[in-house]
Structures are given as structure tokens and as C-alpha cells.
Enzyme design. Sequence first.
Site, mmCIF file in Angstrom:
data_model
loop_
_atom_site.group_PDB
_atom_site.id
_atom_site.type_symbol
_atom_site.label_atom_id
_atom_site.label_comp_id
_atom_site.label_asym_id
_atom_site.label_seq_id
_atom_site.Cartn_x
_atom_site.Cartn_y
_atom_site.Cartn_z
ATOM 1 N N LYS A 38 6.718 -11.215 -8.225
ATOM 2 C CA LYS A 38 6.946 -10.287 -7.190
ATOM 3 C C LYS A 38 5.820 -9.464 -6.844
ATOM 4 C CE LYS A 38 8.872 -7.423 -10.764
ATOM 5 N NZ LYS A 38 10.149 -7.186 -11.495
ATOM 6 N N ARG A 128 20.742 -0.105 -12.642
ATOM 7 C CA ARG A 128 19.913 -0.428 -11.364
ATOM 8 C C ARG A 128 20.730 -1.257 -10.410
ATOM 9 N NH1 ARG A 128 13.893 -2.638 -11.337
ATOM 10 N NH2 ARG A 128 14.952 -4.576 -12.065
ATOM 11 N N TYR A 251 -15.109 16.758 -5.648
ATOM 12 C CA TYR A 251 -14.032 17.613 -5.377
ATOM 13 C C TYR A 251 -13.816 18.600 -6.649
ATOM 14 C CZ TYR A 251 -13.679 14.976 -0.961
ATOM 15 O OH TYR A 251 -13.602 14.424 0.062
ATOM 16 N N MET A 299 -11.299 9.366 -2.744
ATOM 17 C CA MET A 299 -10.480 8.253 -2.010
ATOM 18 C C MET A 299 -11.505 6.999 -2.197
ATOM 19 S SD MET A 299 -8.730 8.048 1.738
ATOM 20 C CE MET A 299 -8.053 9.789 1.545
HETATM 21 C C1 PLP Z 1 10.244 -7.512 -12.751
HETATM 22 C C2 PLP Z 1 11.068 -8.293 -13.480
HETATM 23 C C3 PLP Z 1 10.982 -8.981 -14.668
HETATM 24 C C4 PLP Z 1 9.550 -9.278 -15.129
HETATM 25 O O1 PLP Z 1 9.223 -8.057 -16.126
HETATM 26 P P1 PLP Z 1 7.938 -8.156 -16.863
HETATM 27 O O2 PLP Z 1 8.063 -6.901 -18.004
HETATM 28 O O3 PLP Z 1 6.764 -8.184 -16.087
HETATM 29 O O4 PLP Z 1 7.916 -9.434 -17.712
HETATM 30 C C5 PLP Z 1 12.042 -9.424 -15.130
HETATM 31 N N1 PLP Z 1 13.354 -9.496 -14.876
HETATM 32 C C6 PLP Z 1 13.599 -8.506 -13.728
HETATM 33 C C7 PLP Z 1 14.891 -8.537 -13.140
HETATM 34 C C8 PLP Z 1 12.482 -8.055 -13.067
HETATM 35 O O5 PLP Z 1 12.822 -6.815 -12.085
#
Ligand code: PLP
Length: 356
Positions: A38, A128, A251, A299
Amino acid sequence: MKNHFPNSYLEIDLGAISKNIESIKQRVPNKKYLAVVKCDAYSHGVVDVARHIRDQVDWFAVANVDEAIELRRAHITKPILVFGVPTYKTAAAYQTHNLTATVSQLTHFSILMDGTDYHLNFDTGMGRLGFSLDQVKEVRQQAVINQRLTCSGIYSHYATADDPGSDKVLEQADLFSELVKHFGEIPIKHISNTGASTNYVLDNYDMIRIGLGMMGYNPGKTRHKWLKPALTWNSRIAQVRPIKKGDTVSYGATWASPEDGYLATIPVGYGDGIPRSLSNKLEVSIKGKKYPQVGNVTMDYIMVYLGEDKLSTDEEVTILGGDALNASDWADLGSTNVHEILTNLKGRFERSHINY
Ligand SMILES: *Cc1c(COP(=O)(O)O)cnc(C)c1O
């Protein structure tokens, strides 16, 4: 935006990613392996990463349907699990692109189109997404009624596996083992992410889901030498200027030079993913030597104190990985996680992949 004249370079070592996968397989043998890619494979470039590792893994997973379609367009034919929720808008895409949906509430059974493959998602403590554990009976019923869909898996997600020794992980593991007793006929049961696989000895069921570990980091405070970060971020010095004792930099004037010396300006800043909260805490590496980043991160630029070293413009600077600090170090310094450091790297660099 295409960078025709990039100011910095993200180099991804695909061979390192493959080795990390093999190291994880050695430690958690004889499972199916799902690669979590992802968010553009944690900024490592989802298409190149997925093409490189497709023969090493059994499944891919992404957060949403767009990310999954990108993989299909890149001719990735392995099963792809979408973690997000299916909607009326996305239902057809699961069918068209042969994606595996996550069913995490009862309405999803009717939303999905005929023939769609899915995994059930139960909440054992993450808070979640997912069915609650007292819905087992209704979920079973719906799974049985909806023979027009195919259930190939059931999963849950740990909330506290990033660091070892969490009682909550053990509680969730117990809840999951009770849960799956009601779903014996579902072929793939899975709950472990990188942290659960590397920090704990648990029942990993049929498959582990690995995101961060592939990229060479352990989540949380524990480091594992057998994981090697795949990412290096380099730039070049834009300008070197003399600085006088007492002159302030950037800054807010949060840093003053301790001596007469030289200051290098590097064309990367928080707009490229260097957290401003790490101002005055970072180090970069130039010609194998560490130099402190000084003053507030801006930035578009950071400044680096060279002391007496009068380096030249255009000298290569390693900002992240390689001889410099890696993303785990940044996460520790910034009280955040490695995932956030990596996913914030976006936009104004040229990314290349090596070691195919
Ligand atoms: C992002 C995610 C993972 C992967 O987690 P890592 O800590 O990067 O291995 C696994 N399962 C779900 C549901 C996730 O959202």
C-alpha cells in the site's frame, strides 16, 4: 509532476527487498506470504517492487481499489487483497480486476458482485475495521447464504505488535484462535504483520502479512541486523558559504555557529518529506563523514554545518540510509513510526531502482 531536473534521488535496492523477504521466510517458514504494498509500497515504488518480488510471495495487499488496479495494469496476476471497505462505487472493480475484497460489515455481502472473492475481517482489538466478535453467528449465516461469493480467507490485525512483550498481542491472539474455530473451512487464516512475525513467537496460521519488514526495518524500538533498509536518499550540495561564529541559521534563528567555518545548503526540505520536527537533530553523510543538520528544516532546504571543511558545490550528500541515519533512526528521533517517515517521502525526487 515529472521532475526533469530533480534535486534529489531516491535509490531503491530491489535485491535488498528480496533478501529481506527470504530472511523473514527463514524465520517464519512454511507459510503463505502476503506482501503489503500500500501507499506506493511505502514510497519504494509499487510497480517496480511488485514486479521484482512477485515470484517470492503468494499474495499482495493494498489499502484501496485504485492501488490494486495499478498492480493489475502492471500485469501482476497474483491474488490481491484490498484492506479497505467495498462500496457500491467500487464493487464492479473487484469483479472486473479479479480483486479480493475485505468483508468487514454485513452490508458488504450484498454490495459485492457475483463471483467476487473475499476475506472476512474481524476486530480482535485494533478498533478500526471489522466485525465484532459477537457477530460470529450472523456472519457465518451470511457467508453460507451468499454462495454467489467466494470466501478464501479470514483475518484480523494486531494493535500493539510493533514492540515485544505486549499483553494485548496475546489477548488478541487468544481471541483470534477462538474465532477461527467457528470458521474451520475457510482456507487462509491470517493475523500477523511484520511486528507480530519478528517480535513474537505466535501461531501465524496460514499466511503472514509483511510490509515494513520487506523494506528492511523492524517496527518499534527493536532493530534486527538481518533486515537491511532498501532505500537510500541522496542529494547534492547547492551552495557552500562561509559562516562566522555567532551567525544564526534558518527561520527562527534556532542555531548559531559555534566557530567560524562553512555551511552547506542542501535542496531538500519538509516539502520532500524531512520532518520539520527533526530540525537540529539530523545528520547527513558527505564523502563518508557525518555532518550535523542545523537550524530549522525549511520547505525546500536544509543547512548542514561543515566546520572547517570547505566542501564543493555538487558534492553528493546522503540524507537517509547508506552511511547516514536510516528511517528507523528518524522515527526514534521524531517519536513517530518508520511507516510515517517512509510514506511522507514523496514528490520532488527522482526514484530509481537498482539490483534487479
Ligand atoms: C499495513 C498493514 C499491514 C502491514 O504492516 P507492517 O507493519 O508494515 O508489516 C498488515 N496488515 C494490515 C491490515 C495493514 O493495514
